[in-house]
Structure formats: structure tokens, C-alpha cells
Write a protein that holds these residues in place. Structure first.
Motif, PDB file in Angstrom:
ATOM      1  N   LYS A 145       0.826  -1.139  -0.057  1.00 49.34           N
ATOM      2  CA  LYS A 145      -0.139  -0.098  -0.017  1.00 49.34           C
ATOM      3  C   LYS A 145       0.863   1.361  -0.119  1.00 49.34           C
ATOM      4  CE  LYS A 145      -3.874   2.297   2.465  1.00 49.34           C
ATOM      5  NZ  LYS A 145      -4.841   2.040   3.402  1.00 49.34           N
ATOM      6  N   LEU A 149       0.670   3.845  -3.200  1.00 46.50           N
ATOM      7  CA  LEU A 149       0.083   5.219  -2.905  1.00 46.50           C
ATOM      8  C   LEU A 149       1.313   6.175  -3.585  1.00 46.50           C
ATOM      9  CD1 LEU A 149      -1.282   5.203   0.552  1.00 46.50           C
ATOM     10  CD2 LEU A 149      -2.412   5.433  -1.693  1.00 46.50           C
ATOM     11  N   GLY A 209       0.062  12.349  -2.162  1.00 49.46           N
ATOM     12  CA  GLY A 209       0.428  10.892  -2.119  1.00 49.46           C
ATOM     13  C   GLY A 209       1.608  10.576  -1.227  1.00 49.46           C
ATOM     14  N   LEU A 212      -0.048  10.212   2.331  1.00 50.94           N
ATOM     15  CA  LEU A 212      -0.837   9.093   2.379  1.00 50.94           C
ATOM     16  C   LEU A 212      -0.069   7.815   2.624  1.00 50.94           C
ATOM     17  CD1 LEU A 212      -3.847  10.019  -0.042  1.00 50.94           C
ATOM     18  CD2 LEU A 212      -3.871  10.009   2.678  1.00 50.94           C
ATOM     19  N   SER A 213       1.175   7.870   2.086  1.00 49.17           N
ATOM     20  CA  SER A 213       2.116   6.747   1.837  1.00 49.17           C
ATOM     21  C   SER A 213       2.903   6.810   3.434  1.00 49.17           C
ATOM     22  CB  SER A 213       3.071   6.756   0.756  1.00 49.17           C
ATOM     23  OG  SER A 213       3.947   5.971   0.950  1.00 49.17           O
TER      24      SER A 213
END
Length: 221
Positions: A145, A149, A209, A212-213
Motif C-alpha cells: 500500500k 500510493l 501521495g 498518505l504513503s
């Protein structure tokens, strides 16, 4: 260049058109690209279900599409675009070529992210009798995940760059404004403004990005 209400309205419309193209094309590219990326990783010779007869030709097709410069791909797609959308002008007409050009890139991003997953975790899941689908859904996707991202941010900014090139064929958006005014009419200020807006959009996407990562990365406390 006169920076009046008409110019502001044009830039706002162009920005919204660019965001529309990016959002729809990115969504469709991921709808196509994620399954392709999963097939690439699963069917690889070292994958959980090796299928050389599928992996090799699929990889060749993806590489062939990725090797074609987008502006050429866009021109090649004009007949198909006209068939799908009914026109080759405007922001909606850019979505089919944007999607088909970006999906192979997304597939490679997904494949690369999945390859970062620890092989020991995959082997442990297999030893416990997990099916291929369970390994993909419960191991690959959660573990990859953070990388997915980051890859999504890179893919979306790439699609943004493609959308700007679509201005050469009347695709609308900021790219169209930059080409019509900055290139054909030699209005350097308009070119600089559109570039500045594109840079801001890229920075927002990249920061979102990366943020969120980091939040989804279990290794970061």
C-alpha cells in the motif's frame, strides 16, 4: 496580455478541464492497470502462479504501448476516439487516449510495488494454504500500500503531463491555453501562468501521495 476577468475565467475553466481529464483518466487507467499489474506479478516465472504463456506476451504489449510517445499515440487514437466519444476535440475526447496510454504505466507501477513485498510473507501465506486471491487481497495489497500510493502520485502527475500535450490537438485544459496563447500568439506571460498552475497541481498531488504513503506505512511509528 490583459489580466482581466475574461482571462481569469479562461484560466479557471482550463484548470477545471485539466483536473477533469486527470481524475477520469487516472480512475480508468487504474481500473485497467491494477488487474494488468496483478497478472504480471502473479504470472511471472517466480510468481505465485507462473504462466509464461500469458506473462511474456502481456509484458511485450505493455512495453510496446509505453514506448510510443504520447503525442504520436494521441494521433493514432483519433479514429477510435471519434468512434467512442463522437469527436476528437475537447477535454472528454482526450480521456480514451489518456487512459489507454496510462494503463500500461500503471500496470508497471503496480508490478514494481508488489515486487517490494517480502517474499517470506508470501511463502508463509502459501504454507498456510492461502489461495491466489487471498494472497493478492490480504498480503500483496496491504503490504504494498505505501509504495502503491507513491506510485499513484507519480502516475497521476505523468497523466497530467500527457494531458498538457493534448493541447496540440485541441484537447482543452491548461495545455491548450498554453499552446494557443503562449506558443501561437507569443504571449509568454500566459505560458508562464499556465506552467505555474501545472507545477502547483503537481506539488499538491505529490505531497498528498507522500503524506498518505507515510500514514499507511506500518514501519513508520
Amino acid at each position: 496580455m490583459t489580466f482581466d476577468s475574461a482571462t481569469i475565467s479562461m484560466l479557471l475553466t482550463g484548470t477545471l478541464e485539466s483536473l477533469y481529464m486527470i481524475a477520469v483518466s487516472s480512475l480508468l487507467a487504474y481500473v485497467i492497470g491494477i488487474p494488468l499489474g496483478i497478472i504480471l506479478i502473479v504470472a511471472d516465472k517466480d510468481g505465485i502462479h507462473p504462466m509464461p504463456w500469458l506473462h511474456k506476451p502481456l509484458g511485450i504489449i505493455i512495453n510496446l504501448i509505453r514506448s510510443v510517445p504520447f503525442i504520436i499515440f494521441l494521433l493514432m487514437m483519433l479514429p477510435l476516439t471519434r468512434m467512442i466519444v463522437g469527436t476528437t476535440l475537447g477535454s472528454t475526447a482526450v480521456i480514451p487516449p489518456l487512459t489507454l496510454a496510462s494503463a500500461p504505466y500503471v500496470a508497471r507501477v503496480v508490478e514494481s510495488s508488489f515486487k517490494e513485498v517480502d517474499g517470506g510473507i508470501i511463502e508463509a501465506a502459501k504454507s498456510m494454504g492461502a489461495s491466489t486471491f487471498q494472497i493478492i487481497w490480504k498480503v500483496y495489497l496491504p503490504e504494498a500500500k505505501p509504495s502503491l500510493l507513491v506510485g499513484a502520485a507519480l502516475a497521476i502527475t505523468t497523466i497530467l503531463g500527457y494531458s498538457a500535450m493534448a493541447g496540440f490537438v485541441g484537447g482543452g485544459g491548461l495545455g491548450d491555453i498554453a499552446i494557443r496563447y503562449g506558443y501561437y500568439k507569443y504571449e509568454t506571460n500566459m505560458m508562464l501562468i499556465t506552467v505555474a498552475i501545472l507545477v502547483i497541481i503537481v506539488q499538491i498531488i505529490q505531497e498528498a501521495g507522500m503524506g498518505l504513503s507515510r500514514k499507511s506505512d506500518k514501519r513508520i511509528k
